[in-house]
Design a protein around this motif. Structure first.
Motif, PDB file in Angstrom:
ATOM      1  N   LEU B  56       1.045  -1.161   0.127  1.00 10.34           N
ATOM      2  CA  LEU B  56       0.099  -0.143  -0.181  1.00 10.34           C
ATOM      3  C   LEU B  56       0.941   1.369  -0.018  1.00 10.34           C
ATOM      4  O   LEU B  56       1.748   1.353   0.851  1.00 10.34           O
ATOM      5  N   LEU B  57       0.786   2.186  -1.101  1.00  9.85           N
ATOM      6  CA  LEU B  57       1.610   3.116  -1.071  1.00  9.85           C
ATOM      7  C   LEU B  57       0.551   4.549  -0.801  1.00  9.85           C
ATOM      8  O   LEU B  57      -0.606   4.693  -1.196  1.00  9.85           O
ATOM      9  N   VAL B  58       1.420   5.309   0.417  1.00  4.25           N
ATOM     10  CA  VAL B  58       0.567   6.302   0.939  1.00  4.25           C
ATOM     11  C   VAL B  58       1.175   7.758   0.896  1.00  4.25           C
ATOM     12  O   VAL B  58       2.880   7.299   1.089  1.00  4.25           O
ATOM     13  N   PRO B  59       0.703   8.643   0.950  1.00  6.60           N
ATOM     14  CA  PRO B  59       1.671  10.083   1.090  1.00  6.60           C
ATOM     15  C   PRO B  59       2.412   9.842   2.627  1.00  6.60           C
ATOM     16  O   PRO B  59       1.468   9.371   3.277  1.00  6.60           O
ATOM     17  N   GLU B  60       3.339  10.221   2.767  1.00  3.27           N
ATOM     18  CA  GLU B  60       3.904  10.086   4.006  1.00  3.27           C
ATOM     19  C   GLU B  60       3.162  10.790   5.183  1.00  3.27           C
ATOM     20  O   GLU B  60       3.145  10.116   6.403  1.00  3.27           O
ATOM     21  N   LEU B  61       2.409  11.729   4.829  1.00  2.96           N
ATOM     22  CA  LEU B  61       1.673  12.326   5.937  1.00  2.96           C
ATOM     23  C   LEU B  61       0.280  11.523   6.250  1.00  2.96           C
ATOM     24  O   LEU B  61      -0.250  11.915   7.253  1.00  2.96           O
ATOM     25  N   PRO B  64       0.400   7.775   9.199  1.00  2.74           N
ATOM     26  CA  PRO B  64      -0.113   7.584  10.525  1.00  2.74           C
ATOM     27  C   PRO B  64      -1.623   7.045  10.433  1.00  2.74           C
ATOM     28  O   PRO B  64      -2.240   6.063  11.205  1.00  2.74           O
ATOM     29  N   ALA B  65      -2.512   7.706   9.755  1.00  5.64           N
ATOM     30  CA  ALA B  65      -3.950   7.263   9.637  1.00  5.64           C
ATOM     31  C   ALA B  65      -4.002   5.825   8.848  1.00  5.64           C
ATOM     32  O   ALA B  65      -4.676   5.229   9.327  1.00  5.64           O
ATOM     33  N   ALA B  66      -3.226   5.496   7.922  1.00  2.00           N
ATOM     34  CA  ALA B  66      -3.001   4.296   7.474  1.00  2.00           C
ATOM     35  C   ALA B  66      -2.883   3.104   8.308  1.00  2.00           C
ATOM     36  O   ALA B  66      -3.411   2.137   8.513  1.00  2.00           O
ATOM     37  N   ARG B  67      -1.616   3.561   9.264  1.00  2.00           N
ATOM     38  CA  ARG B  67      -1.309   2.491  10.295  1.00  2.00           C
ATOM     39  C   ARG B  67      -2.687   2.388  11.358  1.00  2.00           C
ATOM     40  O   ARG B  67      -2.774   1.255  11.780  1.00  2.00           O
ATOM     41  N   ALA B  68      -3.077   3.431  11.650  1.00  2.00           N
ATOM     42  CA  ALA B  68      -4.348   3.532  12.813  1.00  2.00           C
ATOM     43  C   ALA B  68      -5.516   2.516  12.340  1.00  2.00           C
ATOM     44  O   ALA B  68      -6.038   2.070  12.900  1.00  2.00           O
ATOM     45  N   SER B  69      -5.416   2.535  10.743  1.00  2.00           N
ATOM     46  CA  SER B  69      -6.466   1.726  10.421  1.00  2.00           C
ATOM     47  C   SER B  69      -6.174   0.085  10.517  1.00  2.00           C
ATOM     48  O   SER B  69      -7.298  -0.630  10.454  1.00  2.00           O
ATOM     49  N   GLY B  70      -5.161  -0.257  10.734  1.00  2.00           N
ATOM     50  CA  GLY B  70      -4.737  -1.560  10.706  1.00  2.00           C
ATOM     51  C   GLY B  70      -4.192  -2.337   9.529  1.00  2.00           C
ATOM     52  O   GLY B  70      -4.073  -3.362   9.498  1.00  2.00           O
ATOM     53  N   ALA B  71      -4.415  -1.407   8.342  1.00  2.00           N
ATOM     54  CA  ALA B  71      -3.969  -2.055   6.968  1.00  2.00           C
ATOM     55  C   ALA B  71      -2.404  -2.489   7.005  1.00  2.00           C
ATOM     56  O   ALA B  71      -2.306  -3.220   6.259  1.00  2.00           O
ATOM     57  N   ASP B  72      -1.692  -1.862   7.951  1.00  2.00           N
ATOM     58  CA  ASP B  72      -0.303  -2.324   8.099  1.00  2.00           C
ATOM     59  C   ASP B  72      -0.124  -3.778   8.519  1.00  2.00           C
ATOM     60  O   ASP B  72       1.119  -4.280   8.381  1.00  2.00           O
ATOM     61  N   GLN B  73      -1.139  -4.201   9.025  1.00  2.00           N
ATOM     62  CA  GLN B  73      -1.114  -5.726   9.591  1.00  2.00           C
ATOM     63  C   GLN B  73      -1.351  -6.736   8.435  1.00  2.00           C
ATOM     64  O   GLN B  73      -1.041  -7.890   8.389  1.00  2.00           O
ATOM     65  N   LEU B  74      -1.717  -6.164   7.321  1.00  2.00           N
ATOM     66  CA  LEU B  74      -2.156  -6.856   6.181  1.00  2.00           C
ATOM     67  C   LEU B  74      -1.351  -6.894   5.042  1.00  2.00           C
ATOM     68  O   LEU B  74      -1.267  -7.727   4.322  1.00  2.00           O
ATOM     69  N   VAL B  75      -0.808  -5.699   4.809  1.00  2.00           N
ATOM     70  CA  VAL B  75      -0.076  -5.272   3.672  1.00  2.00           C
ATOM     71  C   VAL B  75       1.262  -4.468   4.173  1.00  2.00           C
ATOM     72  O   VAL B  75       1.036  -3.733   4.903  1.00  2.00           O
ATOM     73  N   GLU B  76       2.309  -4.647   3.371  1.00  2.00           N
ATOM     74  CA  GLU B  76       3.343  -3.810   3.586  1.00  2.00           C
ATOM     75  C   GLU B  76       2.998  -2.006   3.239  1.00  2.00           C
ATOM     76  O   GLU B  76       2.384  -1.887   2.028  1.00  2.00           O
ATOM     77  N   LEU B  77       3.252  -1.385   4.013  1.00  2.00           N
ATOM     78  CA  LEU B  77       3.082  -0.063   3.734  1.00  2.00           C
ATOM     79  C   LEU B  77       4.319   0.627   3.389  1.00  2.00           C
ATOM     80  O   LEU B  77       5.301   0.377   3.863  1.00  2.00           O
ATOM     81  N   ARG B  78       4.114   1.332   2.065  1.00  2.00           N
ATOM     82  CA  ARG B  78       5.303   2.145   1.695  1.00  2.00           C
ATOM     83  C   ARG B  78       4.903   3.838   1.426  1.00  2.00           C
ATOM     84  O   ARG B  78       3.946   3.947   0.953  1.00  2.00           O
ATOM     85  N   SER B  79       5.770   4.641   1.853  1.00  2.00           N
ATOM     86  CA  SER B  79       5.289   6.156   1.716  1.00  2.00           C
ATOM     87  C   SER B  79       5.944   6.669   0.917  1.00  2.00           C
ATOM     88  O   SER B  79       7.224   6.582   0.595  1.00  2.00           O
ATOM     89  N   TRP B  80       5.501   7.745   0.610  1.00  2.00           N
ATOM     90  CA  TRP B  80       6.329   8.668  -0.576  1.00  2.00           C
ATOM     91  C   TRP B  80       6.133  10.060   0.094  1.00  2.00           C
ATOM     92  O   TRP B  80       5.314  10.596   0.631  1.00  2.00           O
ATOM     93  N   ASP B  81       7.306  10.986  -0.230  1.00  2.00           N
ATOM     94  CA  ASP B  81       7.296  12.165   0.457  1.00  2.00           C
ATOM     95  C   ASP B  81       6.913  13.244  -0.580  1.00  2.00           C
ATOM     96  O   ASP B  81       6.966  12.984  -1.987  1.00  2.00           O
ATOM     97  N   GLU B  82       6.715  14.424  -0.076  1.00  2.00           N
ATOM     98  CA  GLU B  82       6.158  15.404  -0.921  1.00  2.00           C
ATOM     99  C   GLU B  82       6.954  15.560  -2.193  1.00  2.00           C
ATOM    100  O   GLU B  82       6.177  16.413  -3.220  1.00  2.00           O
ATOM    101  N   THR B  83       8.262  15.396  -2.213  1.00  2.00           N
ATOM    102  CA  THR B  83       8.958  15.648  -3.505  1.00  2.00           C
ATOM    103  C   THR B  83       9.106  14.642  -4.566  1.00  2.00           C
ATOM    104  O   THR B  83       9.662  14.823  -5.407  1.00  2.00           O
ATOM    105  N   GLU B  84       8.425  13.299  -4.080  1.00  2.00           N
ATOM    106  CA  GLU B  84       8.749  12.152  -5.030  1.00  2.00           C
ATOM    107  C   GLU B  84       7.427  12.197  -6.197  1.00  2.00           C
ATOM    108  O   GLU B  84       6.466  12.804  -5.784  1.00  2.00           O
ATOM    109  N   ASP B  85       7.686  11.469  -7.040  1.00  2.00           N
ATOM    110  CA  ASP B  85       6.611  11.068  -7.965  1.00  2.00           C
ATOM    111  C   ASP B  85       5.956   9.759  -7.676  1.00  2.00           C
ATOM    112  O   ASP B  85       6.601   8.760  -8.061  1.00  2.00           O
ATOM    113  N   PRO B  86       4.898   9.676  -7.083  1.00  2.00           N
ATOM    114  CA  PRO B  86       4.223   8.518  -6.743  1.00  2.00           C
ATOM    115  C   PRO B  86       3.861   7.571  -7.880  1.00  2.00           C
ATOM    116  O   PRO B  86       4.016   6.277  -7.859  1.00  2.00           O
ATOM    117  N   VAL B  87       3.456   8.082  -8.828  1.00  2.00           N
ATOM    118  CA  VAL B  87       3.293   7.327 -10.223  1.00  2.00           C
ATOM    119  C   VAL B  87       4.392   6.691 -10.735  1.00  2.00           C
ATOM    120  O   VAL B  87       4.516   5.518 -11.125  1.00  2.00           O
TER     121      VAL B  87
END
Lengths: 364, 364
Positions: B56-61, B64-87
């Motif tokens: 699961l790719l999420v914006p860095e900020l 915390p919300a993604a982790r609070a949902s528990g999604a990181d228990q099911l899939v690996e969480l990766r974040s991108w920061d404001e100056t990266e190109d997520p696509v």
């Protein structure tokens, strides 16, 4: 609402070498024809050809709502009934098999519609509609500046009530409920409510929770609404009864960063330079690692739109642009702080639309 | 939440001959990993390859919300920061230049992301993700049926309070405000509120207005909320003090139509036959032209989802499907009426999850 925005958009369609721009439910649609359509599984689509008359396709049962918006005074309304295929209907009107051409679709149109249109129009190029409307939407006309000042004053009045709401023993959710009513009393709708108390303030996009406020909590309150089609967005920091240790120092840095960034705003300055202005102050004070987001975003009919005030964006600011300046400092497990005002780019600088004090206010 | 839905979705990715399914903020994302992400200009995307681990790719900020949902228990969480190109980040992981393959994107992903992915992955086929998840989502498992019954009972309790709210002299908006609080007291969030009084009831998707209720108004009240991730949606018709002329006759036809349609529900029956069952009763009574929408829609984590109960949909109903049965009759400039219950397809028929009387109730 008059035809000026539609005319300008059609000129942009031509200058981008496109046959048409297709606009689904979005701020783009509100901007062009004043219709606040609901994005859903039934297709609503404004078809804006480079040449000829624009028309708005709506599901038959949304036609009364579309007419109530006045959109039918600007563009021809066509409706599709439950057993028709709206994508095929649009494709038929756009297709010139001899010259497939290119169309743009509004950025927030659901992908299911774009993919179906691509399948129905093989050979036609599909592009993002953002760049087509960008030049129109990014510089606000005088009426839009008036609307942004008015909604800025509205959210100022809501923030003036916040110190009375933040009492020890109340939950963030209880505070948010009161904020919702206050925002509605000053706006047509609530856009969002963030009440980040204590450690929750360290997550910039924490919304609200059942956490109970306690003396010594710092509380980030970031709220916005929509009034006459334009958005407010304003953040201030409060402390319940007294400030937590270290917060005054951190907040003083933030105030200086926000002020420095706002004073850097002027036509001809790159957006990235405003981000750098805030970031340099925060980094010099040793908090650079704790400022984890961009400095701001454009605002208008959308809460977030161009221009983005972020590293790497070399776009030059111009008179009539409107955006947030909102540096933040976040200390995990303890607290966060963010100061956010909306500014308008003037002939030679910036005009703030929010005027509440930017210091930490004691509450409770 | 466990991995069963993810495993089934990955199997569907393989059986559809796809390399991956890309899921943006939507009910699909909530369904798969329980994360209720906000759809916005910053990309959040679940990457579900046919083979290998989903991530699961999420914006860095938003991390915390993604982790609070528990999604990181099911899939690996990766974040991108404001100056990266997520696509570009997603495209890099998906690209096998030697074998471009095909991917599907979730139906409600913003087009701007799909178009950018298409540009970054030339040669890769892009398809709608709807069909991939359709077979999973359309038949509810036992836990989902429990949730739909519970949220059905919740909206029943809200409708029980409606007669006390509809008093002459109040506006639709005032009634809607009370309904919002009542829905929240029984649900986690409000999904929608329609209060269509008098002539406003003749527009099926009228929301609310400042129209003042008067004696003799018919009022269509169509409301829904979300509780534990599942949606309610229920419509009843009320009259302020007394029924308008002709309304009792019209409503009796509607009651018969709704009842006939519900009784037609059974595994193996085409969806279109349920629509026809309601429509035939209404047409036979001479109101055919005034029933201007489909008879129903599936419901679950989305308010509107498959199966759609509409002419032309020959899909066979199956045990575990859940949908609305909501015929309506609309008389322009006078009034409208719609009766809506959610039904679950059982082994041999239908189970209603709403149990309030379906007759017109007097209010005020």
């Amino acid at each position: 609402m008059d035809r000026r925005r539609l005319d300008a958009a059609q000129a942009a369609v031509r200058s981008h070498g496109l046959d048409a721009l297709l606009v689904g439910p979005s701020a783009d649609l509100r901007y062009l024809v004043g219709y606040d359509a609901h994005a859903m599984e039934r297709l609503t689509l404004l078809v804006l050809p480079g040449e000829g008359d624009p028309w708005l396709l709506v599901p038959e049962l949304e036609a009364p709502a579309a007419r109530a918006s006045g959109a039918d005074q600007l563009v021809e309304l066509r409706s599709w009934d439950e057993t028709e295929d709206p994508v095929a209907l649009v494709a038929r009107e756009l297709t010139d098999p001899a010259a497939p051409g290119a169309v743009a679709v509004s950025d927030r149109l659901f992908s299911v519609f774009t993919l179906a249109l691509q399948e129905a129009l093989p050979g036609t190029g599909f592009r993002s509609g953002g760049p087509v409307l960008r030049a129109l939407r990014i510089r606000k006309d005088p009426a839009e500046l008036v609307a942004l000042r008015a909604v800025g004053a509205a959210i100022d009045r809501v923030h003036a009530e916040v110190p009375g709401l933040l009492r020890a023993g109340r939950t963030e959710a209880e505070v948010a409920r009161d904020l919702g009513e206050l925002i509605l009393s000053e706006h047509d709708e609530v856009a969002f409510i963030i009440v980040g108390s204590g450690p929750n303030g360290a997550s910039p996009h924490h919304a609200v929770s059942d956490r109970v406020l306690a003396p010594g909590d710092a509380v980030v309150v970031d709220i916005g609404g929509v009034k006459d089609g334009y958005c407010s967005d304003m953040t201030r920091n409060y402390a319940v009864e007294h400030l937590p240790a270290g917060y005054a120092e951190l907040h003083a840095v933030l105030e200086q960063a926000q002020d420095t960034a706002v004073r850097a705003v002027a036509p001809g300055v790159p957006a990235a330079a405003i981000d750098a202005a805030a970031r340099d102050v925060i980094s010099a004070a040793g908090y650079g690692e704790r400022f984890i987001h961009r400095t701001g975003h454009g605002i208008g009919v959308d809460v977030h739109e161009d221009p983005y005030i972020v590293g790497g964006n070399e776009e030059l600011l111009a008179q009539g642009m409107a955006f947030s300046v909102e540096p933040g400092i976040y200390v995990p497990d303890r607290y966060g702080a963010r100061i956010e005002d909306i500014v308008l780019v003037t002939e030679d600088g910036a005009e703030r639309v929010n005027h509440r004090p930017r210091t930490v206010l004691l509450a409770g």
